[in-house]
Design a protein around this motif. Structure first.
Motif, PDB file in Angstrom:
ATOM      1  N   ASN A 214       0.814  -1.222   0.000  1.00 39.79           N
ATOM      2  CA  ASN A 214       0.000   0.000   0.000  1.00 39.79           C
ATOM      3  C   ASN A 214       0.848   1.273   0.000  1.00 39.79           C
ATOM      4  OD1 ASN A 214      -2.490   1.327  -0.058  1.00 39.79           O
ATOM      5  ND2 ASN A 214      -2.691   1.363   2.162  1.00 39.79           N
ATOM      6  N   LEU A 215       1.966   1.224  -0.684  1.00 37.55           N
ATOM      7  CA  LEU A 215       2.806   2.425  -0.790  1.00 37.55           C
ATOM      8  C   LEU A 215       2.110   3.558  -1.524  1.00 37.55           C
ATOM      9  CD1 LEU A 215       6.431   1.154  -1.484  1.00 37.55           C
ATOM     10  CD2 LEU A 215       5.769   2.873   0.188  1.00 37.55           C
ATOM     11  N   SER A 216       1.178   3.224  -2.418  1.00 40.99           N
ATOM     12  CA  SER A 216       0.485   4.268  -3.170  1.00 40.99           C
ATOM     13  C   SER A 216      -0.279   5.196  -2.224  1.00 40.99           C
ATOM     14  CB  SER A 216      -0.463   3.647  -4.199  1.00 40.99           C
ATOM     15  OG  SER A 216      -1.410   2.796  -3.561  1.00 40.99           O
ATOM     16  N   SER A 217      -0.945   4.624  -1.206  1.00 48.87           N
ATOM     17  CA  SER A 217      -1.655   5.468  -0.225  1.00 48.87           C
ATOM     18  C   SER A 217      -0.678   6.302   0.593  1.00 48.87           C
ATOM     19  CB  SER A 217      -2.494   4.593   0.721  1.00 48.87           C
ATOM     20  OG  SER A 217      -3.592   4.040   0.038  1.00 48.87           O
ATOM     21  N   LEU A 218       0.460   5.706   0.936  1.00 47.68           N
ATOM     22  CA  LEU A 218       1.464   6.444   1.700  1.00 47.68           C
ATOM     23  C   LEU A 218       1.997   7.623   0.895  1.00 47.68           C
ATOM     24  CD1 LEU A 218       3.379   6.927   4.048  1.00 47.68           C
ATOM     25  CD2 LEU A 218       4.865   5.111   3.151  1.00 47.68           C
ATOM     26  N   LEU A 219       2.263   7.405  -0.394  1.00 45.89           N
ATOM     27  CA  LEU A 219       2.780   8.488  -1.226  1.00 45.89           C
ATOM     28  C   LEU A 219       1.750   9.597  -1.388  1.00 45.89           C
ATOM     29  CD1 LEU A 219       4.651   6.421  -3.956  1.00 45.89           C
ATOM     30  CD2 LEU A 219       5.644   7.691  -2.056  1.00 45.89           C
ATOM     31  N   GLN A 220       0.465   9.225  -1.540  1.00 41.44           N
ATOM     32  CA  GLN A 220      -0.584  10.244  -1.623  1.00 41.44           C
ATOM     33  C   GLN A 220      -0.642  11.071  -0.349  1.00 41.44           C
ATOM     34  OE1 GLN A 220      -4.540   8.889  -3.105  1.00 41.44           O
ATOM     35  NE2 GLN A 220      -3.482   6.993  -3.635  1.00 41.44           N
ATOM     36  N   ARG A 224       0.664  15.192   0.530  1.00 43.74           N
ATOM     37  CA  ARG A 224      -0.280  16.234   0.964  1.00 43.74           C
ATOM     38  C   ARG A 224       0.152  16.906   2.269  1.00 43.74           C
ATOM     39  NH1 ARG A 224      -5.820  13.050   0.674  1.00 43.74           N
ATOM     40  NH2 ARG A 224      -6.455  14.778   2.036  1.00 43.74           N
ATOM     41  N   LEU A 225       1.223  16.452   2.870  1.00 47.29           N
ATOM     42  CA  LEU A 225       1.773  17.158   4.024  1.00 47.29           C
ATOM     43  C   LEU A 225       2.281  18.532   3.588  1.00 47.29           C
ATOM     44  CD1 LEU A 225       3.898  14.323   5.701  1.00 47.29           C
ATOM     45  CD2 LEU A 225       1.891  15.437   6.726  1.00 47.29           C
ATOM     46  N   PRO A 226       2.309  19.503   4.486  1.00 46.65           N
ATOM     47  CA  PRO A 226       2.903  20.795   4.111  1.00 46.65           C
ATOM     48  C   PRO A 226       4.325  20.599   3.564  1.00 46.65           C
ATOM     49  CG  PRO A 226       1.825  20.939   6.254  1.00 46.65           C
ATOM     50  CD  PRO A 226       1.814  19.481   5.872  1.00 46.65           C
ATOM     51  N   LYS A 227       4.665  21.387   2.574  1.00 50.33           N
ATOM     52  CA  LYS A 227       5.967  21.230   1.934  1.00 50.33           C
ATOM     53  C   LYS A 227       7.104  21.336   2.944  1.00 50.33           C
ATOM     54  CE  LYS A 227       8.881  22.895  -1.822  1.00 50.33           C
ATOM     55  NZ  LYS A 227       9.025  23.874  -2.933  1.00 50.33           N
ATOM     56  N   ALA A 228       6.987  22.255   3.897  1.00 51.44           N
ATOM     57  CA  ALA A 228       8.046  22.427   4.896  1.00 51.44           C
ATOM     58  C   ALA A 228       8.239  21.156   5.715  1.00 51.44           C
ATOM     59  CB  ALA A 228       7.708  23.604   5.811  1.00 51.44           C
ATOM     60  N   GLY A 331      -7.110   9.705   6.810  1.00 53.50           N
ATOM     61  CA  GLY A 331      -6.759   9.251   8.152  1.00 53.50           C
ATOM     62  C   GLY A 331      -5.264   9.043   8.301  1.00 53.50           C
ATOM     63  N   LEU A 332      -4.633   8.504   7.277  1.00 54.46           N
ATOM     64  CA  LEU A 332      -3.185   8.310   7.310  1.00 54.46           C
ATOM     65  C   LEU A 332      -2.470   9.657   7.366  1.00 54.46           C
ATOM     66  CD1 LEU A 332      -0.579   6.696   7.119  1.00 54.46           C
ATOM     67  CD2 LEU A 332      -0.954   6.461   4.648  1.00 54.46           C
ATOM     68  N   LEU A 333      -2.952  10.629   6.594  1.00 55.87           N
ATOM     69  CA  LEU A 333      -2.354  11.966   6.593  1.00 55.87           C
ATOM     70  C   LEU A 333      -2.366  12.573   8.000  1.00 55.87           C
ATOM     71  CD1 LEU A 333      -1.289  14.569   5.281  1.00 55.87           C
ATOM     72  CD2 LEU A 333      -3.660  15.118   4.662  1.00 55.87           C
ATOM     73  N   LYS A 334      -3.494  12.456   8.686  1.00 57.22           N
ATOM     74  CA  LYS A 334      -3.594  13.011  10.045  1.00 57.22           C
ATOM     75  C   LYS A 334      -2.612  12.339  10.996  1.00 57.22           C
ATOM     76  CE  LYS A 334      -8.439  14.335   9.523  1.00 57.22           C
ATOM     77  NZ  LYS A 334      -9.849  14.019   9.882  1.00 57.22           N
TER      78      LYS A 334
END
Length: 379
Positions: A214-220, A224-228, A331-334
């Motif tokens: 599931n690397l595709s979800s991780l990369l997405q 989407r995290l802030p660039k910094a 949810g992963l992003l959070k």
């Protein structure tokens, strides 16, 4: 006792690690008549895993033969017979196949089934591998006296799928090795510097690069995290190139060109514990695992963990990891934001992970496997 050690080979991934550690454990118990079967030869000594690809330097004709469909098919038909012949005269021993397979054998046999992905998630494997694995597993189930699984999750799954009696299936957990432990920045710096990394300066995924992980979800999510945030703590991907991963590698290259990802490929076994211990966060969003050994290795290294709540991962991680549905990118992003930036959560997760990892050991795995052997011999 005869243990098949065919899985102890390059690259030493989960099943190879399990086989090697179990072999070492059985040796330390000084069992009478302990033998190891590699290919068609018996040995009193456990072979050592390699950190380099044995295909390097192999003659072209041999590489062609190993990739030729007809040659491979002929080998697969011949191999069980050759193994069976090697085991002749050892019918008073117990034979253990740690990697799904059992050859014909007149004595008692134990087989380890790590997961049922070739049945329940067949789309994540080449069709020819699915056909071969299913055929061989069904033969193994006919030949086995008992089954070992890595987790209770897989124990229940095997019993239900194949209508096998639960009293003939034993769940024996894997473990992380002592090399996975917290380390000081000074201890980590030389090895990480060679990879152009800094202690605590990256988020890590370690595992085979293939769709199931599931690397595709991780990369997405990471994208989407802030660039910094991404530039401060880039995502590092360490893993052998797996099947059907061309699109994944294109995505990895695109992220790498943007400066927020590093793809290291296969990392040698002596380096992996240092890479693990140096991570700020370990993330493992896999769709399906029979165990999920990297999660436990990260916890033992004192690194906070974010992983999916799929299959056996909750059984391994307990309450020590932050978990998400594998299809929930939001949810992963959070959880990535929390795992990278929330110091209170991070401290709590590190302590909980270390406590959780202490509940697993290769010594315990060996001891419980020996109990299975005794149950087979006394039946």
């Amino acid at each position: 006792m005869v243990l098949s050690v065919d899985p102890v080979k390059f690259p030493l991934t989960g099943i190879g690690r399990y086989t090697y550690e179990l072999g070492k454990g059985l040796q330390s118990e000084a069992l009478e008549s302990l033998k190891f079967l590699r290919g068609y030869r018996l040995s009193d000594e456990l072979s050592q895993p390699r950190d380099e690809n044995p295909m390097a330097g192999t003659p072209a004709w041999k590489r062609f033969a190993q990739r030729n469909g007809l040659t491979v098919a002929a080998f697969r038909h011949l191999s069980p017979w050759l193994k069976s012949r090697a085991l002749k005269g050892l019918e008073d021993h117990i034979f253990h196949g740690p990697n799904y397979y059992l050859p014909p054998f007149a004595g008692r046999s134990v087989v380890t089934i790590h997961d049922l992905s070739h049945y329940v998630w067949a789309q994540w494997h080449p069709p020819e591998r699915v056909r071969y694995m299913r055929a061989e597993m069904e033969l193994s189930l006919k030949r086995a006296s008992v089954i070992i699984t890595d987790t209770e999750y897989t124990r229940q799954e095997v019993a239900k799928y194949f209508t096998w009696p639960l009293d003939r299936i034993f769940a024996v957990h894997l473990a992380s090795g002592p090399e996975f432990a917290p380390r000081s920045p000074d201890e980590l710096a030389p090895a990480l510097r060679a990879m152009r990394l800094e202690p605590g300066g990256y988020c890590l995924f370690a595992g085979t690069v293939e769709p199931r992980k599931n690397l595709s979800s991780l990369l997405q999510a990471y994208g989407r995290l802030p660039k910094a945030t991404r530039m401060r703590w880039p995502l590092v991907v360490a893993g052998y190139r797996g099947w059907n991963s061309e699109d994944l590698h294109q995505s990895l290259q695109a992220a790498q060109s943007q400066g927020w990802l590093r793809y290291l490929g296969f990392v040698p076994q002596q380096t992996l514990p240092l890479l693990m211990a140096g991570a700020r966060l370990f993330v493992y969003p896999s769709h399906y695992e029979g165990f999920g050994l990297p999660v436990l290795e990260a916890m033992a290294s004192g690194v906070p963990v974010v992983c999916s709540n799929a299959s056996s991962l909750p059984e391994v991680a307990g309450s020590a990891a932050a978990m998400h549905d594998p299809d929930d990118v939001d949810g992963l992003l959070k959880l990535l934001e929390i795992g990278l930036e929330d110091e209170v959560w991070r401290a709590r997760a590190c302590a909980a992970g270390l406590d959780r990892a202490r509940q697993f050991s290769w010594k315990k795995c060996t001891r419980e496997t020996l109990a299975v052997y005794r149950a087979v011999s006394e039946a």
